[in-house]
Design a protein around this motif. Sequence first.
Motif, short mmCIF file in Angstrom:
data_model
loop_
_atom_site.label_atom_id
_atom_site.label_comp_id
_atom_site.label_asym_id
_atom_site.label_seq_id
_atom_site.Cartn_x
_atom_site.Cartn_y
_atom_site.Cartn_z
N ALA A 222 0.82 -1.21 0.00
CA ALA A 222 0.00 0.00 0.00
C ALA A 222 0.86 1.26 0.00
CB ALA A 222 -0.93 0.00 1.21
N ASN A 223 1.94 1.26 0.77
CA ASN A 223 2.84 2.40 0.82
C ASN A 223 3.49 2.67 -0.54
OD1 ASN A 223 5.79 3.37 1.02
ND2 ASN A 223 5.00 4.01 3.00
N ASN A 224 4.05 1.62 -1.12
CA ASN A 224 4.75 1.79 -2.39
C ASN A 224 3.80 2.14 -3.53
OD1 ASN A 224 7.86 0.80 -2.25
ND2 ASN A 224 6.64 -0.28 -0.71
N ALA A 225 2.62 1.55 -3.53
CA ALA A 225 1.63 1.85 -4.57
C ALA A 225 1.19 3.31 -4.49
CB ALA A 225 0.43 0.92 -4.43
N GLN A 226 1.00 3.80 -3.27
CA GLN A 226 0.59 5.19 -3.09
C GLN A 226 1.67 6.14 -3.58
OE1 GLN A 226 -1.98 6.78 -2.68
NE2 GLN A 226 -1.48 8.77 -1.80
N GLN A 227 2.92 5.83 -3.30
CA GLN A 227 4.01 6.69 -3.76
C GLN A 227 4.05 6.76 -5.28
OE1 GLN A 227 7.91 6.26 -2.00
NE2 GLN A 227 7.07 5.33 -0.16
N ARG A 228 3.73 5.66 -5.92
CA ARG A 228 3.83 5.61 -7.37
C ARG A 228 2.58 6.18 -8.06
NH1 ARG A 228 4.71 0.84 -7.48
NH2 ARG A 228 2.71 -0.01 -8.16
N LEU A 229 1.39 5.89 -7.52
CA LEU A 229 0.15 6.25 -8.21
C LEU A 229 -0.64 7.37 -7.55
CD1 LEU A 229 -1.20 2.69 -9.12
CD2 LEU A 229 0.03 4.29 -10.58
N ASN A 230 -0.39 7.63 -6.27
CA ASN A 230 -1.15 8.65 -5.54
C ASN A 230 -2.65 8.45 -5.75
OD1 ASN A 230 -1.56 10.95 -3.93
ND2 ASN A 230 -1.62 12.30 -5.71
N TRP A 231 -3.10 7.24 -5.43
CA TRP A 231 -4.49 6.88 -5.73
C TRP A 231 -5.38 6.76 -4.50
CZ3 TRP A 231 -4.39 1.15 -7.90
CH2 TRP A 231 -3.72 0.32 -7.01
N LEU A 232 -4.83 6.95 -3.32
CA LEU A 232 -5.64 6.86 -2.11
C LEU A 232 -6.40 8.16 -1.87
CD1 LEU A 232 -3.30 4.98 0.39
CD2 LEU A 232 -5.07 4.06 -1.14
N GLU A 233 -7.63 8.02 -1.38
CA GLU A 233 -8.46 9.15 -1.07
C GLU A 233 -8.70 9.20 0.44
OE1 GLU A 233 -11.51 9.81 -4.60
OE2 GLU A 233 -11.56 7.71 -3.94
N PRO A 234 -9.18 10.31 0.98
CA PRO A 234 -9.44 10.39 2.42
C PRO A 234 -10.35 9.25 2.88
CG PRO A 234 -9.58 12.57 1.44
CD PRO A 234 -9.43 11.60 0.30
N GLY A 235 -9.94 8.58 3.94
CA GLY A 235 -10.73 7.49 4.49
C GLY A 235 -10.32 6.11 4.01
N ASP A 236 -9.47 6.04 2.99
CA ASP A 236 -9.09 4.73 2.44
C ASP A 236 -8.29 3.90 3.45
OD1 ASP A 236 -10.38 4.90 0.04
OD2 ASP A 236 -8.66 5.62 -1.09
N ILE A 237 -7.31 4.51 4.08
CA ILE A 237 -6.50 3.76 5.05
C ILE A 237 -7.38 3.29 6.20
CG2 ILE A 237 -4.65 3.92 6.75
CD1 ILE A 237 -3.70 3.63 3.89
#
Length: 297
Positions: A222-237
Amino acid sequence: MLWKKGRRSDNVVDARGDDAGSGGGGMRFGGGKGLSLTAIILIVGIGWLTGQDPMQILGQLTGQMTEQSAPATNQSRKAPPANDEGAEFVRSILGDTEDTWGQIFQQAGRQYKNPTLVLFSNRVNSACGLATSATGPFYCPADQKVYLDMAFFQEMSQRFSAAGDFAQAYVIAHEVGHHVQTLLGVSAKIQTARQQGRQMEGDGGLLVRQELQADCLAGVWANNAQQRLNWLEPGDIEEALNAANAIGDDRLQQQGQGRVVPDSFTHGTSAQRVRWFKTGFAQGQVGQCDTFAAKNL
């Protein structure tokens, strides 16, 4: 979660609608009599009552079976239909786990082998045995495949109040985490320890540590994917943490049998599952996921 940013994997097999138990297919007991659906349901029930992983019970039974014809490894590689958004979501998440773990393995001087994810409905025949939807998503190290009935996502929402696309992504990433363990040799060491009679079940047992490491590896992804794609939105974690909290051994046992039996834990408590996902997500480093060396899980 902006999951449509993810690359679609070509390693998703659509086996939904297939009758895994028909004809002569699958793993069978000696004498040609197949393992009945009633028996499978009974095994799953025993697993829930005792706190054991039903797939481990089924895996042990397959050692007593004779393979009469090819299991799921010979399933036709039928891709999901293009207009199936649920399958597209699965392909997107799996595709990004491939990209993430491929990069992490390459940086470590290793090669990542992509797993196959099999979508099924009701029941499926794997190299670990015949399983039903009641088993939940699982990874079979014998054929290096992840098996998923997407009805589980609806159950997560309705039964466990763990809704959301990133909660679903966490489930997939956890099972892929078991594949990573297989490639790193962790699964083989667990099997050796089992043969040596070491403690497997129970709070702090090797099975719990193995599951918590998979949670941590899901966090690394999840960390690495977010760094690459910036696809998380508020509340996802929070969705992922809520899912991890909902499927802890203590919470499931309390709901299912009205009491908690730590000696039968196989996946870890809700607090432990949340902690190790957060540990992996915090820095995105595999080295932070050594649950086997941790004194305090």
